[in-house]
Design a protein around this motif. Structure first.
Motif, PDB file in Angstrom:
ATOM      1  N   PRO A 162       0.808  -1.225   0.000  1.00 16.99           N
ATOM      2  CA  PRO A 162       0.000   0.000   0.000  1.00 16.99           C
ATOM      3  C   PRO A 162       0.840   1.274   0.000  1.00 16.99           C
ATOM      4  O   PRO A 162       1.984   1.275   0.451  1.00 16.99           O
ATOM      5  N   PHE A 163       0.237   2.330  -0.502  1.00 16.44           N
ATOM      6  CA  PHE A 163       0.858   3.647  -0.481  1.00 16.44           C
ATOM      7  C   PHE A 163      -0.239   4.704  -0.447  1.00 16.44           C
ATOM      8  O   PHE A 163      -1.423   4.386  -0.548  1.00 16.44           O
ATOM      9  N   ALA A 164       0.160   5.943  -0.286  1.00 15.98           N
ATOM     10  CA  ALA A 164      -0.800   7.046  -0.230  1.00 15.98           C
ATOM     11  C   ALA A 164      -0.859   7.755  -1.583  1.00 15.98           C
ATOM     12  O   ALA A 164       0.080   7.686  -2.374  1.00 15.98           O
ATOM     13  N   ARG A 165      -1.967   8.424  -1.815  1.00 18.47           N
ATOM     14  CA  ARG A 165      -2.172   9.206  -3.035  1.00 18.47           C
ATOM     15  C   ARG A 165      -2.634  10.606  -2.655  1.00 18.47           C
ATOM     16  O   ARG A 165      -3.319  10.778  -1.651  1.00 18.47           O
ATOM     17  N   ILE A 166      -2.289  11.554  -3.502  1.00 16.84           N
ATOM     18  CA  ILE A 166      -2.837  12.900  -3.368  1.00 16.84           C
ATOM     19  C   ILE A 166      -3.812  13.083  -4.525  1.00 16.84           C
ATOM     20  O   ILE A 166      -3.456  12.879  -5.687  1.00 16.84           O
ATOM     21  N   ILE A 167      -5.044  13.438  -4.182  1.00 15.97           N
ATOM     22  CA  ILE A 167      -6.114  13.563  -5.173  1.00 15.97           C
ATOM     23  C   ILE A 167      -6.600  15.010  -5.214  1.00 15.97           C
ATOM     24  O   ILE A 167      -6.976  15.570  -4.183  1.00 15.97           O
ATOM     25  N   ASP A 168      -6.572  15.586  -6.391  1.00 18.79           N
ATOM     26  CA  ASP A 168      -7.057  16.947  -6.610  1.00 18.79           C
ATOM     27  C   ASP A 168      -8.582  16.888  -6.719  1.00 18.79           C
ATOM     28  O   ASP A 168      -9.129  16.177  -7.561  1.00 18.79           O
ATOM     29  N   ILE A 169      -9.271  17.624  -5.859  1.00 18.74           N
ATOM     30  CA  ILE A 169     -10.741  17.630  -5.879  1.00 18.74           C
ATOM     31  C   ILE A 169     -11.300  19.024  -6.174  1.00 18.74           C
ATOM     32  O   ILE A 169     -12.427  19.333  -5.779  1.00 18.74           O
ATOM     33  N   ARG A 170     -10.525  19.850  -6.879  1.00 14.35           N
ATOM     34  CA  ARG A 170     -11.065  21.166  -7.253  1.00 14.35           C
ATOM     35  C   ARG A 170     -12.353  21.010  -8.040  1.00 14.35           C
ATOM     36  O   ARG A 170     -13.285  21.775  -7.866  1.00 14.35           O
ATOM     37  N   ASP A 171     -12.389  20.007  -8.908  1.00 14.34           N
ATOM     38  CA  ASP A 171     -13.626  19.669  -9.615  1.00 14.34           C
ATOM     39  C   ASP A 171     -14.135  18.388  -8.955  1.00 14.34           C
ATOM     40  O   ASP A 171     -13.672  17.290  -9.268  1.00 14.34           O
ATOM     41  N   GLU A 172     -15.079  18.515  -8.028  1.00 13.00           N
ATOM     42  CA  GLU A 172     -15.546  17.359  -7.257  1.00 13.00           C
ATOM     43  C   GLU A 172     -16.175  16.278  -8.126  1.00 13.00           C
ATOM     44  O   GLU A 172     -16.208  15.122  -7.740  1.00 13.00           O
ATOM     45  N   VAL A 173     -16.667  16.654  -9.282  1.00 17.19           N
ATOM     46  CA  VAL A 173     -17.288  15.688 -10.176  1.00 17.19           C
ATOM     47  C   VAL A 173     -16.224  14.884 -10.934  1.00 17.19           C
ATOM     48  O   VAL A 173     -16.463  13.764 -11.347  1.00 17.19           O
ATOM     49  N   ARG A 174     -15.029  15.462 -11.088  1.00 20.58           N
ATOM     50  CA  ARG A 174     -13.947  14.796 -11.799  1.00 20.58           C
ATOM     51  C   ARG A 174     -12.650  14.857 -10.994  1.00 20.58           C
ATOM     52  O   ARG A 174     -11.695  15.535 -11.388  1.00 20.58           O
ATOM     53  N   PRO A 175     -12.591  14.156  -9.861  1.00 27.44           N
ATOM     54  CA  PRO A 175     -11.351  14.156  -9.080  1.00 27.44           C
ATOM     55  C   PRO A 175     -10.241  13.448  -9.863  1.00 27.44           C
ATOM     56  O   PRO A 175     -10.523  12.587 -10.698  1.00 27.44           O
ATOM     57  N   LYS A 176      -8.980  13.837  -9.616  1.00 27.93           N
ATOM     58  CA  LYS A 176      -7.888  13.158 -10.309  1.00 27.93           C
ATOM     59  C   LYS A 176      -6.690  12.981  -9.383  1.00 27.93           C
ATOM     60  O   LYS A 176      -6.383  13.848  -8.561  1.00 27.93           O
TER      61      LYS A 176
END
Length: 147
Positions: free
Chosen positions: A67-81
């Motif tokens: 396992p590892f961690a991820r950073i997810i951009d949620i500026r557009d909550e409908v299309r997180p990346k």
């Protein structure tokens, strides 16, 4: 509604983000990085779960076994990346043949992230991955110089 503890809250799905290179969600941390909303997401298991059989299966599939961690951009909550994966060399499937022998006789929670935190949720500049689990990867707490 859930946070307010109101009876019969109606939860709605805003979006979904799926991946094959991890399993068993552990927790998330809502943060702002550079003033922008992100989520730090930490897996509890690797791509094959959290067992020797699963590690081998993940390696055979060319996926990270731990396992590892991820950073997810949620500026557009409908299309997180996903914008970053917090990984070590042991996460690279190309290193499986060198890493798996280290774990002979071990059964769980070996390499990989486990708990994660940030320096400041409102202005994050550093994510800290709990050294307890990365300890098998050669990371160690620094020795105290205090008497």
């Amino acid at each position: 509604m859930v946070q307010a503890r109101k009876p019969n809250p109606q939860i709605r799905v805003i979006s979904k983000l799926l991946w094959k290179d991890g399993a068993a969600a552990q927790h998330t941390i809502n943060v702002k990085i550079g003033g922008k909303p992100h989520v730090i997401f930490v897996d509890e298991g690797g791509s094959g779960g959290n067992s020797p059989h699963g590690w081998q299966a993940a390696c055979d599939a060319g996926l990270p076994a731990w396992p590892f961690a991820r950073i997810i951009d949620i500026r557009d909550e409908v299309r997180p990346k996903i914008v970053s994966r917090l990984m070590l060399e042991i996460h690279n499937p190309a290193n499986c043949s060198r890493v798996l022998p280290d774990l002979a006789g071990l059964s769980s929670f070996t390499y990989g992230s486990h708990y994660c935190s940030v320096d400041n949720r409102h202005h994050a500049t550093h994510a800290r991955v709990r050294v307890l689990q990365f300890g098998h990867s050669g990371l160690r707490y620094p020795r105290s110089t205090a008497s």
